[in-house]
Design an enzyme around this catalytic site. Structure first.
Site, mmCIF file in Angstrom:
data_model
loop_
_atom_site.group_PDB
_atom_site.id
_atom_site.type_symbol
_atom_site.label_atom_id
_atom_site.label_comp_id
_atom_site.label_asym_id
_atom_site.label_seq_id
_atom_site.Cartn_x
_atom_site.Cartn_y
_atom_site.Cartn_z
ATOM 1 N N ASP A 82 0.935 -1.228 -0.016
ATOM 2 C CA ASP A 82 -0.204 -0.106 0.102
ATOM 3 C C ASP A 82 0.688 1.231 0.174
ATOM 4 O O ASP A 82 0.547 2.288 -0.679
ATOM 5 C CB ASP A 82 -0.957 0.027 1.154
ATOM 6 N N CYS A 123 2.620 -9.122 2.620
ATOM 7 C CA CYS A 123 1.802 -8.081 2.792
ATOM 8 C C CYS A 123 0.411 -8.180 2.529
ATOM 9 O O CYS A 123 -0.013 -9.305 2.038
ATOM 10 C CB CYS A 123 2.491 -6.757 2.239
ATOM 11 N N ASP A 124 -0.298 -6.896 2.858
ATOM 12 C CA ASP A 124 -1.946 -7.065 2.890
ATOM 13 C C ASP A 124 -2.430 -8.066 1.669
ATOM 14 O O ASP A 124 -3.346 -8.632 1.989
ATOM 15 C CB ASP A 124 -2.455 -5.684 2.889
ATOM 16 N N LYS A 125 -2.003 -7.827 0.269
ATOM 17 C CA LYS A 125 -2.842 -8.389 -0.727
ATOM 18 C C LYS A 125 -2.198 -9.515 -0.954
ATOM 19 O O LYS A 125 -3.123 -10.228 -1.803
ATOM 20 C CB LYS A 125 -3.058 -7.127 -1.698
ATOM 21 N N CYS A 195 3.727 -4.460 8.372
ATOM 22 C CA CYS A 195 3.529 -3.486 9.563
ATOM 23 C C CYS A 195 3.518 -4.310 10.711
ATOM 24 O O CYS A 195 2.714 -5.435 10.876
ATOM 25 C CB CYS A 195 2.256 -2.715 9.127
ATOM 26 N N SER A 472 -7.408 1.413 5.760
ATOM 27 C CA SER A 472 -6.142 0.640 6.170
ATOM 28 C C SER A 472 -6.405 -0.171 7.490
ATOM 29 O O SER A 472 -7.116 0.353 8.360
ATOM 30 C CB SER A 472 -4.908 1.813 6.551
#
Length: 565
Positions: A82, A123-125, A195, A472
């Site tokens: 992101d 990461c997120d995706k 994160c 987020s």
């Protein structure tokens, strides 16, 4: 060998001959070419710290697979972050990249007819994209969480990427000196990994374990730690046995597995983004599970057992030291479906039999929760016929019902200008629309920036915010309802709100309503015209034209019979 492998073809046939020619050139002899063939899905990238360590991890993973008697083949996918990939097209590449990853994997793994796959999650995706591919292809698959980054200090205080994100929007509104923001940004990230708070990445890592798609006890974990590397080696050995046993994702991704994952996320107030990501996995796996309904039904009966940043003050390091997801599931055990199968080949009950909670203050028992009310609430009403999501956190709110006049914006820039010029005032409801999967497209991160800018202007506890965009996973500030669905760009009720309309948010009745008569709403609907959208070509145009609504996980396809079914 206990069963035939789909990757093997009759000796001397065309496919046998050309594959062996290719693989001999890679150093594999004929005997190797008959072994189980495992895809090592590596979303590595030098663009972001989230992925920068994965090539090193892959080396150890491939060695473990070879030691277990199989052949690893490393494949690559897109690797969106992101904070990096969100720069282009106002963040529009972010959610669409998730589905691109799924299709990257299908092309490589299904095209080559490999026998199983093991995914380096980061990461997120990348995590949901990989899980969606597992559910779609339905070949033996194991997820390997690759850890969170170390945070730093600035001027004697803890600083992480969440602080930088918040600080950046405080600087925009003038409430933080730019030099302080610069200093924070230089200290916030001290190692590779995702994160460090319980944002989308760590939340989705825990979803993998709670679903039974990652080894028990593997989440969360510090990136590149001895613990993480031991888990990597164990996963390399386990995926080979899963292939031999033909243990597939759809054997694991049952209704009970999704119920367990929803309980886990509710019990830590995890990222709202897990809702649509789990729904996408459910759709790709043709499970028939309504994840949104599970969040709605289970929210009131799932206590919050740990307050990890951003909803509380506990660190992810303290949560891991207390026993992590496995310890959390041990505390939740009376509320879980413990008879469901997992990637270990055993049930949840068996996996939790010897689980230990090392710190019951960090991960509380059910009878002594951190918070008495749910940290995530699904709202419905005439403004959200399908759903709206709010992360209330663990601080009990004195004001559970909020009514105020709407002030509406179609872009992030206009909303931030509205803060600066005083149009956004205490008592109002900020309506941020046109930020959904089609209107964004792909739910760019503009809504989060507006939330943090409002906080920086000192209005965080004085206004409410509604958006059809996403937030987020690090956001837990103020009264913010996200992912209001159907979205405004597709004619959802949010598109019909006008400045000054009264909007009511009621957390106790779980309602989100526009105080306008049905007759007036019908008149507005009749004259509504779809707004002109920003021109996008290439992948973003493909995404916009094919994406399904959030209720279907915002997947690209209509869950037809998957290649691996």
């Amino acid at each position: 060998m206990t069963r035939p492998l789909r990757s093997n073809f009759p000796r001397g046939s065309y496919l046998w001959a050309v594959r062996n020619a290719q693989w001999q050139a890679l150093g594999l002899d004929e005997a190797d070419c008959e072994k189980p063939k495992i895809a090592v899905v590596n979303s590595s990238s030098e663009l972001a710290s989230c992925f920068s360590h994965l090539d090193t991890v892959s080396v150890q993973l491939k060695a473990a697979i070879r030691a277990a008697g199989a052949i690893p083949f490393e494949i690559r996918t897109a690797a969106p972050s992101d904070f990096i990939t969100g720069a282009g097209a106002r963040g529009a590449y972010m959610l669409g990249a998730r589905d691109l990853i799924t299709n990257d994997i299908e092309v490589a793994v299904e095209g080559a007819q490999l026998d199983g796959m093991i995914c380096l999650t980061s990461c997120d995706k990348t995590v949901p994209g990989q899980l969606m591919a597992a559910a779609r292809l339905n070949i033996p698959t194991l997820m390997v969480p690759c850890g969170y980054q170390a945070s730093g200090e600035f001027r004697g205080k803890h600083v992480d990427i969440e602080d930088v994100f918040v600080g950046a929007m405080h600087a925009v509104t003038g409430s933080m000196p730019v030099e302080e923001l610069i200093g924070m940004s230089r200290q916030a990230i001290r190692s590779p990994g995702v994160c460090s708070g319980l944002g989308t990445a760590n939340s989705m890592h825990m979803v993998c374990e709670a679903l039974g798609m990652a080894l028990p006890g593997s989440t969360p974990v510090a990136a590149n730690s001895d613990k993480m590397m031991a888990d990597v080696r164990a996963a390399g050995a386990r995926i080979v046995q899963m292939v031999l046993d033909d243990l597939k994702p759809r054997d694991i991704l049952t209704h009970g597995a999704f119920l367990n994952a929803v309980r886990v996320i509710l019990s830590v107030g995890g990222s709202l983004n897990t809702v649509k990501h789990m729904q996408a996995v459910a759709v790709e796996g043709r499970t028939g599970v309504d994840v949104y309904a599970l969040f709605e039904r289970l929210g009131g009966s799932t206590p919050v057992l740990s307050g990890v940043r951003p909803i509380g003050e506990q660190t992810i390091e303290a949560f891991e030291a207390a026993g992590g997801c496995r310890a959390l599931m041990k505390q939740l055990e009376p509320l879980l479906m413990t008879d469901v199968l997992t990637a270990t080949g055993s049930t949840v009950a068996a996996n939790l039999a010897d689980a230990v909670v090392h710190d019951p203050e960090v991960i509380r028992p059910i009878d002594r929760p951190v918070a008495p009310l749910p940290a995530i609430i699904l709202l419905r009403g005439n403004l959200a016929p399908e759903s709206g999501l709010i992360k209330t956190g663990i601080v009990e709110r004195k004001q559970r019902r909020y009514t105020g006049p709407a002030i509406c914006f179609w872009t992030t820039d206009d909303a931030i200008a509205g803060i600066k010029d005083g149009r956004i005032r205490p008592g109002c409801v900020v309506v941020m629309r046109g930020a959904g999967v089609c209107g964004g497209p792909a739910m760019g991160g503009g809504a989060s920036r507006v939330v943090f800018a409002i906080d920086g202007a000192g209005l965080g506890d004085k206004v409410a915010i509604l958006t059809d965009g996403h937030l987020s996973g690090l956001v837990c500030k103020g009264l913010v309802v996200a992912e209001v669905s159907p979205e405004a760009a597709m004619g959802g009720p949010l598109a019909l709100v006008e400045d000054g309309d009264a909007i009511t948010i009621d957390l106790d009745t779980r309602r989100l309503d526009l105080e306008v008569s049905p007759e007036v709403m019908a008149q507005r609907q009749a004259r509504w015209q779809k707004p002109t959208q920003r021109a996008h070509g290439g992948w973003l145009q493909i995404y916009r034209e094919n994406v399904r609504p959030l209720s279907q996980g915002a997947v690209l396809v209509d869950a037809g019979e998957a290649p691996g079914a």
